[in-house]
Scaffold this active site. Structure first.
Site, mmCIF file in Angstrom:
data_model
loop_
_atom_site.group_PDB
_atom_site.id
_atom_site.type_symbol
_atom_site.label_atom_id
_atom_site.label_comp_id
_atom_site.label_asym_id
_atom_site.label_seq_id
_atom_site.Cartn_x
_atom_site.Cartn_y
_atom_site.Cartn_z
ATOM 1 N N LYS A 187 20.685 -3.398 37.888
ATOM 2 C CA LYS A 187 21.945 -4.076 37.551
ATOM 3 C C LYS A 187 21.654 -5.386 36.803
ATOM 4 C CE LYS A 187 23.884 -0.635 39.097
ATOM 5 N NZ LYS A 187 24.293 -0.095 40.366
HETATM 6 C C1 LIG Z 1 24.825 0.914 41.259
HETATM 7 C C2 LIG Z 1 26.158 1.471 41.448
HETATM 8 C C3 LIG Z 1 26.680 1.755 42.724
HETATM 9 C C4 LIG Z 1 25.873 1.672 43.977
HETATM 10 O O1 LIG Z 1 25.250 0.474 44.215
HETATM 11 P P1 LIG Z 1 23.973 0.435 45.167
HETATM 12 O O2 LIG Z 1 23.681 -1.022 45.282
HETATM 13 O O3 LIG Z 1 22.883 1.223 44.502
HETATM 14 O O4 LIG Z 1 24.372 1.039 46.473
HETATM 15 C C5 LIG Z 1 27.986 2.198 42.822
HETATM 16 N N1 LIG Z 1 28.744 2.367 41.731
HETATM 17 C C6 LIG Z 1 28.297 2.128 40.508
HETATM 18 C C7 LIG Z 1 29.209 2.312 39.336
HETATM 19 C C8 LIG Z 1 26.977 1.691 40.316
HETATM 20 O O5 LIG Z 1 26.530 1.472 39.068
#
Ligand SMILES: *Cc1c(COP(=O)(O)O)cnc(C)c1O
Length: 376
Positions: A187
């Site tokens: 992210k």
């Molecule tokens: C990364 C992501 C998640 C999940 O987040 P985690 O921290 O990996 O549990 C959920 N929705 C979207 C759109 C994502 O990109």
């Protein structure tokens, strides 16, 4: 031969690495002062709204659903084009996932289709801001108000994105309800794994604290009490120290990603879509944090073929995402091909080009040149 260019890579600076070392030497490595400091920084950024951190973005959304009291017999509307976590959390709390097809241009949930999918059982909407591009927030919250629905914004990809000049997550009041962010490694800012939830008031924040740590509340000067079933979802000070270091770079990260996106558009040129049949994302340097730079391939080339041929040219391509409703778990609930045709077409042909903070303009040019070769 040039080095392999991945589609994403985190950048952790030396100050952050040193801060993590300090936590590790301090004798307190689980949730403590760093978590509180990180939550305070995030709360300030989100206009003073309460914020609590967790060990993933997934549990963050699950906890929001629990705080909203959503469970068995309730329907929650979301998009088929997201990481499967977005729909899994609906099933996890015992509710029923309902999908609405996407808009072919933004690739986000189509709000007209959301409205058409509302039934007397609908309790909430989970919109996803794919690649960091927000949906039309005015329309989203007008819809939520009209049908008295809760909103859990899956803003996992949208930290640094804005709406009318304000950060996504910062609205509150008539705008913004639960807003969930992820700090997973890929992210825009990371804690290695982690997430945070922007809440509406102190009562919700107190519930969030219970759900993240076994339902425990302090009672009296030395006692504890347990009155709801919580889990084990707390963020550690090690992760929070990474988050604090990353958060300090957020503006620089967003600016660099917008610059790289601009360079993709400039390098590919105005005729790229006409010449190749590929579809570029909407050109937006105001709202989007450019978490991903995604194109939809023309039907004459398969995604697997494109990815393999780009890999031969030392360029990593990501895939975000396969339509959720076609996974076995969801087929077993009755979902089928043909139900969400836009999501199925986009989900088959969408790819993510390299996009990360430490990338430079020559990496963009290398990617564009390779793409020209592969797409002809
Ligand atoms: C990364 C992501 C998640 C999940 O987040 P985690 O921290 O990996 O549990 C959920 N929705 C979207 C759109 C994502 O990109």
């Amino acid at each position: 031969m040039s080095n392999f260019l991945p589609f994403s890579r985190p950048t952790i600076d030396e100050a952050t690495i040193a801060a993590v070392g300090e936590v590790l030497r301090s004798g307190w490595i689980t949730s403590g002062p760093k978590v509180q400091e990180f939550e305070a920084k995030l709360s300030e950024y989100f206009g003073g709204r309460p914020v609590r951190t967790f060990n993933s973005g997934t549990c963050t959304m699950e906890i929001a659903l629990r705080i909203a009291g959503i469970g068995s017999g309730d329907e929650v509307i979301t998009t088929p084009i997201s990481w499967v976590a977005t729909a899994n959390v609906i099933i996890e709390v015992g509710a029923t996932p309902v999908f609405a097809d996407i808009d072919p241009v933004t690739r986000n949930i189509d709000l007209d289709k959301v409205e058409a999918a509302i039934t007397p059982k609908t309790r909430a909407i989970i919109p996803v801001y794919l690649a960091g591009k927000p949906v039309d927030m005015d329309r989203l919250y007008a819809l939520a108000a009209k049908y008295k629905l809760r909103v859990i914004e899956d803003a996992a990809q949208a930290i640094g994105s804005t709406w009318k000049g304000k950060p996504i997550g910062s609205f509150g009041g008539s705008f913004g309800d639960f807003v969930s962010f992820s700090f997973q490694a890929n992210k825009n800012i990371t804690t290695s794994e982690g997430g945070c939830l922007v809440l509406n008031n102190a009562a919700e924040a107190a519930l969030a604290e219970k759900y993240r740590l076994q339902g425990v509340t302090r009672s009296g000067w030395d006692g504890i009490e347990v009155d709801v079933l919580g889990g084990k979802y707390n963020m550690t000070d090690v992760a929070a120290a990474i988050g604090l270091g990353q958060f300090a770079q957020l503006d620089a990260i967003t600016a660099q990603r917008r610059k790289l996106a601009q360079h993709y558009f400039a390098t590919l040129g105005k005729d790229f879509e006409k010449q190749t049949g590929a579809q570029l994302p909407p050109e937006d340097y105001e709202n989007t944090n450019w978490h991903l730079f995604q194109i939809v391939l023309p039907e004459r080339i398969t995604r697997a073929d494109f990815m393999a041929r780009m890999k031969e040219r030392n360029i990593g391509i990501g895939y975000h995402y396969a339509p959720i409703h076609l996974f076995k778990l969801y087929r077993a609930l009755g979902f089928r091909e043909g139900m969400f045709p836009v999501a199925e077409r986009v989900g088959r042909q969408i790819v993510s080009l390299p996009m990360f903070y430490a990338m430079n303009e020559s990496d963009v040019e290398r990617t564009c040149a390779a793409m020209r070769e592969v797409l002809g």
